[in-house]
Design an enzyme around this catalytic site. Structure first.
Site, PDB file in Angstrom:
ATOM      1  N   CYS A 131       0.843  -1.205   0.000  1.00 41.30           N
ATOM      2  CA  CYS A 131       0.000   0.000   0.000  1.00 41.30           C
ATOM      3  C   CYS A 131       0.872   1.247   0.000  1.00 41.30           C
ATOM      4  CB  CYS A 131      -0.923  -0.010   1.215  1.00 41.30           C
ATOM      5  SG  CYS A 131      -1.992   1.443   1.329  1.00 41.30           S
ATOM      6  N   CYS A 134      -0.535   4.065   2.259  1.00 41.95           N
ATOM      7  CA  CYS A 134      -0.309   3.799   3.685  1.00 41.95           C
ATOM      8  C   CYS A 134       1.135   4.096   4.093  1.00 41.95           C
ATOM      9  CB  CYS A 134      -0.608   2.336   4.011  1.00 41.95           C
ATOM     10  SG  CYS A 134      -2.223   1.744   3.501  1.00 41.95           S
ATOM     11  N   ASP A 135       2.086   3.628   3.294  1.00 40.65           N
ATOM     12  CA  ASP A 135       3.484   3.605   3.723  1.00 40.65           C
ATOM     13  C   ASP A 135       4.422   4.492   2.918  1.00 40.65           C
ATOM     14  OD1 ASP A 135       2.786   1.726   5.661  1.00 40.65           O
ATOM     15  OD2 ASP A 135       3.097   0.051   4.299  1.00 40.65           O
TER      16      ASP A 135
END
Length: 303
Positions: A131, A134-135
């Site tokens: 992701c 997300c990261d």
């Protein structure tokens, strides 16, 4: 007889359990693994509203089961293996038990497909991610590799190119499968280096990823990278409901704004439903929406 049975213990399922039980419904949540969902694999979460300290996914999800249980939600570590519709009620079977419910919320999510290289599992959450949203932020001005050749892989590579110093885009074939307009953007982005006809053999490092070894035209090549993002497809966990509800072409469950499926009394929340943005906060919203509307359905139908 339960008012609501929820299958899946990620953010969507746990939020549904919290809302349904807090509203007075007799609620059961079934999760075959430890509650928390995929987000527990993320090393750092800093974009969940109201949580100002950076937490790991595991830390973020730690109190969610207890919060749902506080209002009476039962959580059982059992795998749902079959769902049946019997008149106006649902029957959920596990290897050991059978449960009945007036409504059902499916929140089994989707699972990123693994690329299959050595070290992929061991370094998940330690430099291997599925992701970019997300990261990605944690790789500001660093070097990352993106694996894949479809629309998602190329879109995520473009996203990462605005954060990372350099992005290696690695694809096993000699051309991409993504939309032409997306490919054009990739070719025009200076800090994206495309490597065709290559597969990742191994990821290596100490505590975190430090590099990868490629199979490139029959030879091994080592690249120093700080992170590896894998986008080789998603597997929608729809096995339990694929014969009960309408799915779209990707196997995602079709829903309306109330999270209602084509099957009366059955709701879908989180990554399993169509057009999910696959973020914790959105999944939690889905869960709340599904629970509230499930109870309205019970009241309306006088179940």
């Amino acid at each position: 007889m339960y008012d609501v049975i929820i299958i899946g213990g990620g953010p969507a399922g746990l939020t549904a359990g919290l809302y349904a039980s807090r509203l007075g419904a007799k609620t059961l949540l079934l999760e075959k693994l430890t509650p928390g969902g995929q987000i527990t694999l993320s090393s750092e979460i800093e974009n969940y509203p109201g949580v100002c300290d950076v937490k790991s996914g595991l830390e973020l999800m730690m109190c969610w089961p207890a919060q749902a249980q506080k209002f009476g939600c039962e959580i059982k570590s059992e795998e749902a293996v079959k769902i049946q519709k019997e008149n106006s009620h649902f029957i959920v079977k596990t290897p050991k038990n059978e449960y009945k419910s007036k409504t059902l919320i499916i929140a089994t999510g989707s699972t990123p497909k693994k690329a299959g290289f050595e070290g992929e599992i061991e370094y998940t959450g330690k430099g291997v991610s599925y992701c970019a949203v997300c990261d990605g932020f944690f790789y500001k001005d660093k070097i990352v590799a993106v694996i894949g050749g479809g629309d998602t892989a190329l879109e995520e590579a473009l996203y990462l190119s605005k954060i990372a110093k350099k992005v290696y885009l690695i694809h096993r074939r000699d051309k991409f499968r993504a939309a032409p307009v997306t490919q054009k953007k990739i070719f025009e982005t200076e800090n994206i280096e495309i490597i065709f006809n290559a597969t990742v053999k191994k990821v290596f490092g100490n505590q975190f990823v430090e590099g990868i070894i490629l199979n490139l035209n029959g030879e091994e090549k080592e690249l120093k990278v700080d992170g590896v993002f894998v986008f080789v497809g998603m597997k929608v966990n729809n096995e339990l409901v694929k014969d009960l509800v309408e799915l779209n072409e990707w196997g995602e469950v079709k829903v309306n704004l109330k999270m209602e499926t084509s099957q009366k009394g059955l709701y879908a929340a989180g990554d399993i439903r169509e057009d999910s943005v696959k973020q914790v906060v959105a999944a939690a919203g889905d869960g709340a929406t599904a629970a509230i509307n499930a109870l309205k359905y019970i009241e309306k139908e006088e179940l």
